[in-house]
Scaffold this active site. Sequence first.
Site, PDB file in Angstrom:
ATOM      1  N   HIS A  53      24.519 -21.900 -87.623  1.00 26.10           N
ATOM      2  CA  HIS A  53      23.616 -22.348 -88.682  1.00 26.10           C
ATOM      3  C   HIS A  53      22.412 -21.414 -88.696  1.00 26.10           C
ATOM      4  O   HIS A  53      21.711 -21.291 -87.693  1.00 26.10           O
ATOM      5  CB  HIS A  53      23.191 -23.782 -88.380  1.00 26.10           C
TER       6      HIS A  53
ATOM      7  N   MET B   5      18.582 -33.476 -94.540  1.00 27.09           N
ATOM      8  CA  MET B   5      17.573 -33.117 -93.550  1.00 27.09           C
ATOM      9  C   MET B   5      17.066 -34.410 -92.897  1.00 27.09           C
ATOM     10  O   MET B   5      16.580 -35.311 -93.603  1.00 27.09           O
ATOM     11  CB  MET B   5      16.399 -32.379 -94.189  1.00 27.09           C
TER      12      MET B   5
ATOM     13  N   GLY C 178      11.332 -26.709 -91.359  1.00 25.57           N
ATOM     14  CA  GLY C 178      10.317 -25.734 -90.956  1.00 25.57           C
ATOM     15  C   GLY C 178      10.325 -25.435 -89.477  1.00 25.57           C
ATOM     16  O   GLY C 178      10.019 -24.310 -89.070  1.00 25.57           O
ATOM     17  N   PHE C 179      10.721 -26.418 -88.648  1.00 31.48           N
ATOM     18  CA  PHE C 179      10.674 -26.198 -87.192  1.00 31.48           C
ATOM     19  C   PHE C 179      11.791 -26.942 -86.487  1.00 31.48           C
ATOM     20  O   PHE C 179      12.242 -27.993 -86.955  1.00 31.48           O
ATOM     21  CB  PHE C 179       9.327 -26.682 -86.647  1.00 31.48           C
ATOM     22  N   GLY C 180      12.230 -26.422 -85.343  1.00 31.42           N
ATOM     23  CA  GLY C 180      13.190 -27.133 -84.510  1.00 31.42           C
ATOM     24  C   GLY C 180      12.444 -28.070 -83.574  1.00 31.42           C
ATOM     25  O   GLY C 180      11.208 -28.089 -83.556  1.00 31.42           O
TER      26      GLY C 180
ATOM     27  N   GLY D 236      18.626 -31.582 -88.114  1.00 31.29           N
ATOM     28  CA  GLY D 236      17.314 -31.946 -87.614  1.00 31.29           C
ATOM     29  C   GLY D 236      17.353 -33.091 -86.621  1.00 31.29           C
ATOM     30  O   GLY D 236      17.722 -34.212 -86.945  1.00 31.29           O
ATOM     31  N   GLY D 237      17.023 -32.747 -85.351  1.00 29.55           N
ATOM     32  CA  GLY D 237      16.923 -33.788 -84.331  1.00 29.55           C
ATOM     33  C   GLY D 237      18.243 -34.312 -83.804  1.00 29.55           C
ATOM     34  O   GLY D 237      18.300 -35.403 -83.233  1.00 29.55           O
TER      35      GLY D 237
ATOM     36  N   GLY E 287      20.165 -27.656 -82.791  1.00 30.76           N
ATOM     37  CA  GLY E 287      19.343 -26.504 -82.445  1.00 30.76           C
ATOM     38  C   GLY E 287      18.786 -26.587 -81.045  1.00 30.76           C
ATOM     39  O   GLY E 287      19.459 -26.263 -80.064  1.00 30.76           O
ATOM     40  N   SER E 288      17.547 -27.083 -80.940  1.00 27.37           N
ATOM     41  CA  SER E 288      16.820 -27.058 -79.667  1.00 27.37           C
ATOM     42  C   SER E 288      17.597 -27.718 -78.530  1.00 27.37           C
ATOM     43  O   SER E 288      17.516 -27.272 -77.381  1.00 27.37           O
ATOM     44  CB  SER E 288      15.461 -27.738 -79.840  1.00 27.37           C
TER      45      SER E 288
END
Length: 325
Positions: free
Chosen positions: A38, A142, A147-149, A182-183, A203-204
């Site tokens: 992604h 979303m 904008g951010f991980g 997201g999350g 992601g994170s």
Amino acid sequence: MSVAPGRARISASILDSDLANLGNGVRRVEAAGSDRVHLDVMDAHFVPNLTFGPKTIAGIRRRTRLPLDAHLMISEPGRYIKEYLDAGCDSVTIHVEIEEPIEPTLRAIKAAGRAAGLAVKPGTPIDALEPYGPLLDIVMIMTVEPGFGGQSFMADVLRAKAGPARQLLRHKLVGGEVHVDGGVNRETAEIVGSLGVDILVVGSALFLKGRDMAREIRLIKALADEGYQYGLNDGVPPGPPDRMVVLSTLPKHLAQRLWTAIHDAGLPAVMLRGDGQINPDGVRDYDVLVPAEVEGIIHERHDQLAADLLEEAATWRASYVPADA
Ligand code: DX5
Ligand code: ZN
């Protein structure tokens, strides 16, 4: 530890990897078993962050065979769409909140034979996507402010939007995908699976220090499938979305007729020489296979023909006269 293939697919976001070494980040997620990559493209205008563009993606394309999902959080995707397609993205998702016209860009993505998607921010109602429904292959929900991980997952947003997102893709008998972005992590995967999501963007959670990325991916997939199993599948473990099932086994010329009827009805089917009986003409039977997720519809529409062809096969075998007889 090998796990039976399930339904949940992971698209690893490399936003929280070492941005100075994206190639390595991509190699790591591929080696860890991610199904796709992604790519969070940000222009510091549509969202308050700046990441990378088509040139970087072209470099990533050369370093992995995994499908590339571009998530364009930019104000003018239409202006740059050719560059993203030329860079080798397999799917391109733009945001419904942009001010420029959306339809031409979706059409350009589809005209290039790629999957076209629309993403929707948490605060935007899902029916904003309604006018573009028939053009969509992907709906990306979303569950964080883009904008951010590393932000927290908004469960209520997904509960409200998962069903309508699936409805937006009702024109796609196969291949329509609901993505959640997201999350997503081991704590939230089960609810994501229980709402029928196809692609989990993670992601994170994959780049946390001291965590084994491959184990994290296996865990998140297993938890998502468990959520699906008990949330939507009557306790039955889900199989891979692209699982194929045998609809009928017939002599080649009759299998061809069944395949053609299904194909002409706009439904997917494949014909493969099976390992069934060898017919009087010396040719083994062929299997006609269809995706498990549309098996029901195909049975409804083609069962009568399949039954007739089975009868015809029996007559043909019984009355077969070799050409040189
Ligand atoms: C955020 C991005 C996401 C993000 C996901 O705007 O679109 O793809 O990278 O990261 P996590 O999983 O950490 O929320
Ligand atoms: Zn994203």
